[in-house]
Scaffold this motif. Structure first.
Motif, PDB file in Angstrom:
ATOM      1  N   ALA A 114       0.821  -1.207   0.000  1.00 12.50           N
ATOM      2  CA  ALA A 114       0.000   0.000   0.000  1.00 12.50           C
ATOM      3  C   ALA A 114       0.857   1.259   0.000  1.00 12.50           C
ATOM      4  N   VAL A 115       0.260   2.359  -0.424  1.00  7.69           N
ATOM      5  CA  VAL A 115       0.958   3.637  -0.535  1.00  7.69           C
ATOM      6  C   VAL A 115       1.601   4.067   0.777  1.00  7.69           C
ATOM      7  N   ASP A 116       0.982   3.683   1.917  1.00  8.21           N
ATOM      8  CA  ASP A 116       1.461   4.130   3.227  1.00  8.21           C
ATOM      9  C   ASP A 116       2.192   3.033   3.995  1.00  8.21           C
ATOM     10  N   SER A 117       2.648   2.007   3.294  1.00  8.68           N
ATOM     11  CA  SER A 117       3.384   0.931   3.966  1.00  8.68           C
ATOM     12  C   SER A 117       4.863   1.278   4.049  1.00  8.68           C
ATOM     13  N   THR A 121       6.683  -0.356   0.720  1.00  9.19           N
ATOM     14  CA  THR A 121       6.619   0.681  -0.303  1.00  9.19           C
ATOM     15  C   THR A 121       7.670   1.763  -0.083  1.00  9.19           C
ATOM     16  N   ARG A 139       1.433  -0.667  -7.603  1.00 12.82           N
ATOM     17  CA  ARG A 139       1.154  -0.610  -6.165  1.00 12.82           C
ATOM     18  C   ARG A 139      -0.160  -1.311  -5.853  1.00 12.82           C
ATOM     19  N   ASP A 141      -2.873  -1.200  -3.161  1.00 11.96           N
ATOM     20  CA  ASP A 141      -3.379  -0.413  -2.038  1.00 11.96           C
ATOM     21  C   ASP A 141      -4.441  -1.169  -1.252  1.00 11.96           C
ATOM     22  N   VAL A 144      -5.415   0.733   3.101  1.00 13.43           N
ATOM     23  CA  VAL A 144      -4.817   2.072   3.163  1.00 13.43           C
ATOM     24  C   VAL A 144      -5.251   2.765   4.445  1.00 13.43           C
ATOM     25  N   GLY A 153      -1.605  -6.131   0.788  1.00 15.48           N
ATOM     26  CA  GLY A 153      -0.897  -5.504  -0.319  1.00 15.48           C
ATOM     27  C   GLY A 153       0.392  -6.233  -0.644  1.00 15.48           C
ATOM     28  N   TYR A 273      -3.257   9.759  -1.549  1.00 18.41           N
ATOM     29  CA  TYR A 273      -3.399   9.057  -0.271  1.00 18.41           C
ATOM     30  C   TYR A 273      -4.615   9.591   0.464  1.00 18.41           C
TER      31      TYR A 273
END
Length: 275
Positions: A114-117, A121, A139, A141, A144, A153, A273
């Motif tokens: 995910a974008v916030d991992s 990531t 990616r 996601d 999230v 993810g 995000y």
């Protein structure tokens, strides 16, 4: 004695069971303790710095944001405890075993979590930048807002690698082992191309001005040989609590700045995000 309130993120239904067990254990030892659960780490960090709880069970990315938000307000948060299993972790950039790719320079497409991992990531993509590699990112996601605590993810990234949709995938070493054990990937079907520098994961963080000394002392004193404490430690995935440290979060701070995820004041700047 005033009640101490902990905030945590409900990344899984078991979180309720975990903190209900800790609440009972702590209260039996004279620590007036309760907890509140949030749907995402961004809200948790904001509420911690605002003083609406005493301590937060922070992801490493939530620590970065909490620290920046607090500093921007002329305040300070402190890391007081962490699990032994959250220290000195690494993430692997993995290719298929039959791939002819031997260095990061050969990677043209890569799957991430995910974008916030942080682990699946932000940190591995920082490694690619350091190597001067500009790969196309695919990616996944999943979950999230949970800062990678939802491993779906990473699993999807490995499936994409398995199915030949990408050259490489980013996966924490612990999940690489898990995905092999559960059969998501066949044993011996992948090869590790590179590792990130070691990093730490979750950390128990105090709100500005909060006194968590009693809680910290009790947690650090928990023993895995104690038949009452052991089930709680097993549920939370550790064998002992250790003093909090943040020295290995420097790499994540760098990755956050490179990606423009937060600004220096802790404001969210990642355009795609939405926790």
């Amino acid at each position: 004695m005033s009640e101490l309130v902990l905030g945590a993120v409900a990344y899984d239904p078991k979180v309720v069971t975990i903190w209900e067990g800790f609440r009972r254990w702590l209260r039996e030892r004279g620590c007036e303790f309760d907890f509140v659960l949030y749907s995402n780490y961004e809200r948790l960090a904001e509420e911690l710095v605002a003083g609406r709880m005493d301590v937060a069970w922070n992801s490493p990315l939530a620590w970065v944001r909490s620290r920046r938000l607090a500093a921007a307000a002329g305040k300070e948060v402190r890391a007081v405890a962490m699990r032994d299993t959250d220290r000195d972790l690494t993430t692997a950039i993995v290719v298929r075993a039959d791939s002819g790719i031997e260095t990061l320079a050969g990677v043209s497409t890569i799957a991430t979590g995910a974008v916030d991992s942080p682990q699946a990531t932000l940190l591995p993509l920082s490694l690619l930048r350091s190597a001067g590699v500009e790969a196309k990112v695919r990616r996944f996601d999943v979950g999230v807002g949970l800062h990678g605590d939802h491993i779906g993810g990473e699993r999807d990234a490995m499936i994409a690698l398995r199915d030949g949709l990408v050259d490489a995938a980013c996966v924490s070493d612990t999940n690489l082992l898990l995905f092999s054990q559960e059969g998501t990937i066949a044993a011996g079907s992948t090869r590790v191309l590179a590792h990130t520098e070691p990093y730490d994961h979750c950390v128990l963080t105090t709100a500005p001005g909060a006194d968590a000394d009693q809680l910290t002392e009790l947690l650090l004193g928990m023993s895995y040989s104690d038949p009452v404490a052991r089930p709680l430690l097993d549920l939370e995935g550790l064998t002992r609590w250790l003093p909090g440290r943040t020295s290995l979060h420097a790499g994540l701070e760098k990755a956050v700045d490179e990606a423009g995820f937060y600004d220096a004041q802790g404001n969210i700047r990642a355009r795609d995000y939405r926790p």
